[in-house]
Motif scaffolding. Sequence first.
Motif, PDB file in Angstrom:
ATOM      1  N   TYR A 154       8.788  -0.903  12.158  1.00 46.52           N
ATOM      2  CA  TYR A 154       9.065  -2.338  12.063  1.00 46.52           C
ATOM      3  C   TYR A 154       8.010  -3.057  11.235  1.00 46.52           C
ATOM      4  CZ  TYR A 154      13.066  -2.480  15.162  1.00 46.52           C
ATOM      5  OH  TYR A 154      14.322  -2.321  15.697  1.00 46.52           O
ATOM      6  N   LEU A 155       6.775  -2.609  11.316  1.00 44.38           N
ATOM      7  CA  LEU A 155       5.710  -3.231  10.533  1.00 44.38           C
ATOM      8  C   LEU A 155       5.925  -3.011   9.044  1.00 44.38           C
ATOM      9  CD1 LEU A 155       2.947  -4.689  10.609  1.00 44.38           C
ATOM     10  CD2 LEU A 155       1.890  -2.428  10.669  1.00 44.38           C
ATOM     11  N   PHE A 183       7.721   6.079  -3.644  1.00 42.77           N
ATOM     12  CA  PHE A 183       6.315   6.478  -3.694  1.00 42.77           C
ATOM     13  C   PHE A 183       5.582   5.990  -4.946  1.00 42.77           C
ATOM     14  CE2 PHE A 183       8.224   9.662  -0.850  1.00 42.77           C
ATOM     15  CZ  PHE A 183       7.394   9.501   0.241  1.00 42.77           C
ATOM     16  N   ARG A 184       6.290   5.543  -5.968  1.00 42.50           N
ATOM     17  CA  ARG A 184       5.628   5.008  -7.158  1.00 42.50           C
ATOM     18  C   ARG A 184       5.612   3.487  -7.190  1.00 42.50           C
ATOM     19  NH1 ARG A 184       7.582   8.630 -12.389  1.00 42.50           N
ATOM     20  NH2 ARG A 184       6.663  10.625 -11.703  1.00 42.50           N
ATOM     21  N   ILE A 185       6.643   2.865  -6.652  1.00 45.71           N
ATOM     22  CA  ILE A 185       6.766   1.411  -6.724  1.00 45.71           C
ATOM     23  C   ILE A 185       6.453   0.763  -5.374  1.00 45.71           C
ATOM     24  CG2 ILE A 185       8.247  -0.509  -7.354  1.00 45.71           C
ATOM     25  CD1 ILE A 185       7.674   1.412  -9.660  1.00 45.71           C
ATOM     26  N   ILE A 186       7.207   1.167  -4.348  1.00 50.74           N
ATOM     27  CA  ILE A 186       7.104   0.521  -3.039  1.00 50.74           C
ATOM     28  C   ILE A 186       5.782   0.851  -2.347  1.00 50.74           C
ATOM     29  CG2 ILE A 186       8.154   0.282  -0.772  1.00 50.74           C
ATOM     30  CD1 ILE A 186       9.763  -0.950  -3.050  1.00 50.74           C
ATOM     31  N   PHE A 187       5.405   2.119  -2.367  1.00 53.44           N
ATOM     32  CA  PHE A 187       4.213   2.559  -1.631  1.00 53.44           C
ATOM     33  C   PHE A 187       2.960   1.793  -2.044  1.00 53.44           C
ATOM     34  CE2 PHE A 187       0.744   5.224  -0.306  1.00 53.44           C
ATOM     35  CZ  PHE A 187       1.168   5.766   0.907  1.00 53.44           C
ATOM     36  N   PRO A 188       2.651   1.661  -3.348  1.00 49.64           N
ATOM     37  CA  PRO A 188       1.431   0.912  -3.713  1.00 49.64           C
ATOM     38  C   PRO A 188       1.484  -0.565  -3.319  1.00 49.64           C
ATOM     39  CG  PRO A 188       2.185   2.282  -5.539  1.00 49.64           C
ATOM     40  CD  PRO A 188       3.287   2.267  -4.535  1.00 49.64           C
ATOM     41  N   ILE A 189       2.677  -1.191  -3.411  1.00 51.18           N
ATOM     42  CA  ILE A 189       2.773  -2.613  -3.094  1.00 51.18           C
ATOM     43  C   ILE A 189       2.663  -2.847  -1.593  1.00 51.18           C
ATOM     44  CG2 ILE A 189       4.250  -4.661  -3.238  1.00 51.18           C
ATOM     45  CD1 ILE A 189       5.463  -3.484  -5.767  1.00 51.18           C
ATOM     46  N   ALA A 190       3.291  -1.958  -0.820  1.00 53.07           N
ATOM     47  CA  ALA A 190       3.288  -2.109   0.642  1.00 53.07           C
ATOM     48  C   ALA A 190       2.100  -1.422   1.293  1.00 53.07           C
ATOM     49  CB  ALA A 190       4.595  -1.551   1.216  1.00 53.07           C
ATOM     50  N   LYS A 191       1.105  -1.064   0.507  1.00 57.10           N
ATOM     51  CA  LYS A 191      -0.053  -0.337   1.036  1.00 57.10           C
ATOM     52  C   LYS A 191      -0.752  -1.059   2.188  1.00 57.10           C
ATOM     53  CE  LYS A 191      -2.435   1.904  -1.968  1.00 57.10           C
ATOM     54  NZ  LYS A 191      -3.387   2.227  -3.064  1.00 57.10           N
ATOM     55  N   PRO A 192      -0.916  -2.386   2.156  1.00 57.66           N
ATOM     56  CA  PRO A 192      -1.553  -3.045   3.310  1.00 57.66           C
ATOM     57  C   PRO A 192      -0.811  -2.809   4.617  1.00 57.66           C
ATOM     58  CG  PRO A 192      -1.515  -4.520   1.437  1.00 57.66           C
ATOM     59  CD  PRO A 192      -0.694  -3.349   1.058  1.00 57.66           C
ATOM     60  N   GLY A 193       0.516  -2.916   4.593  1.00 57.87           N
ATOM     61  CA  GLY A 193       1.295  -2.674   5.800  1.00 57.87           C
ATOM     62  C   GLY A 193       1.247  -1.225   6.228  1.00 57.87           C
ATOM     63  N   ILE A 194       1.321  -0.320   5.266  1.00 59.37           N
ATOM     64  CA  ILE A 194       1.256   1.113   5.572  1.00 59.37           C
ATOM     65  C   ILE A 194      -0.104   1.465   6.148  1.00 59.37           C
ATOM     66  CG2 ILE A 194       1.311   3.418   4.534  1.00 59.37           C
ATOM     67  CD1 ILE A 194       3.327   2.305   2.492  1.00 59.37           C
ATOM     68  N   PHE A 195      -1.156   0.888   5.584  1.00 58.16           N
ATOM     69  CA  PHE A 195      -2.506   1.147   6.074  1.00 58.16           C
ATOM     70  C   PHE A 195      -2.673   0.613   7.495  1.00 58.16           C
ATOM     71  CE2 PHE A 195      -6.302   2.913   4.234  1.00 58.16           C
ATOM     72  CZ  PHE A 195      -7.300   2.542   5.113  1.00 58.16           C
ATOM     73  N   THR A 196      -2.095  -0.549   7.773  1.00 52.87           N
ATOM     74  CA  THR A 196      -2.168  -1.107   9.120  1.00 52.87           C
ATOM     75  C   THR A 196      -1.453  -0.210  10.120  1.00 52.87           C
ATOM     76  OG1 THR A 196      -2.200  -3.341   8.183  1.00 52.87           O
ATOM     77  CG2 THR A 196      -1.700  -3.142  10.520  1.00 52.87           C
ATOM     78  N   GLY A 197      -0.259   0.268   9.747  1.00 52.88           N
ATOM     79  CA  GLY A 197       0.471   1.183  10.620  1.00 52.88           C
ATOM     80  C   GLY A 197      -0.289   2.467  10.866  1.00 52.88           C
TER      81      GLY A 197
END
Length: 275
Positions: A154-155, A183-197
């Motif tokens: 959800y995050l 993994f090339r477009i979404i992953f770098p942009i959403a990195k703050p949320g992924i890192f928080t999760g």
Amino acid sequence: MKKCSIGKVIYWILAVLFSAVFIYPVYFTVISSFKNNNEIWNTMFAMPSAMEWGNYISAVFDVQIIRAVANSFLFSIGACVVVILLVTMAAYVVARKLLKCTGFLRLYYLLGLMIPPYAMLIPIVTMFTTFHLRDRYLPMIFLYAAINFPMSFYLITGFITSISKELDEAAIMDGCSTFGIVFRIIFPIAKPGIFTGAIMAFLAVYNELVFANTLLTSKAMKTISVRLLGLQGERFTSYGPMFAAIVMSIVPILIIYLLFQEKIEGGAVAGAVKG
């Protein structure tokens, strides 16, 4: 000016009080790791009269805390990797509504948040016992990843939903595949949320006790929480080695925080803003 000065005084008083509240447990743990039981209970606030380095020797060789820390790190990092990979892909599918059943998937993962993991303890133990999955690293890693999947889902879904779909369309025009977009477009942009999760999953697994205590019977695979629990005796408990083991289990987390302080705080703040 007078109001400002009064406000600053109140601010600093509260800051000192809160600092004392949070620093005291750390101070008590550290000084107690150099004491014996009598000193811990009789002189709780005083510095140790003699440094009991034997507590740390006992924590290393008797408690085997270093092996326990290594096991906890292995489970935590393994679960984080699985969560990041699977959640990012699942969150992208749901956020972009690439399947007709995305609404069902949202409700399905919502059940994972509503149902406590320990409510499923008996069926999970039965499954692990039936298929001989106890005392194995990979099954435990996937179990921890599944437990922490819904919250991270959800995050990260919230982050991906806020990303413009035009980036996806531009990537498709350039011949990028779905995996490439993720993994090339979404992953770098959403990195703050992924890192928080990833942070939330890491801490949850690192401190987990019930599943580790139930499913891990081998002494070589015991985690920190299980090792510390085993130090509690029925008639006598040696608290010096226990506090020494606690200090040694905290140090790696502090080192990681100091090395990645900016990313951790940035990810947490970004996650709070997006939430």
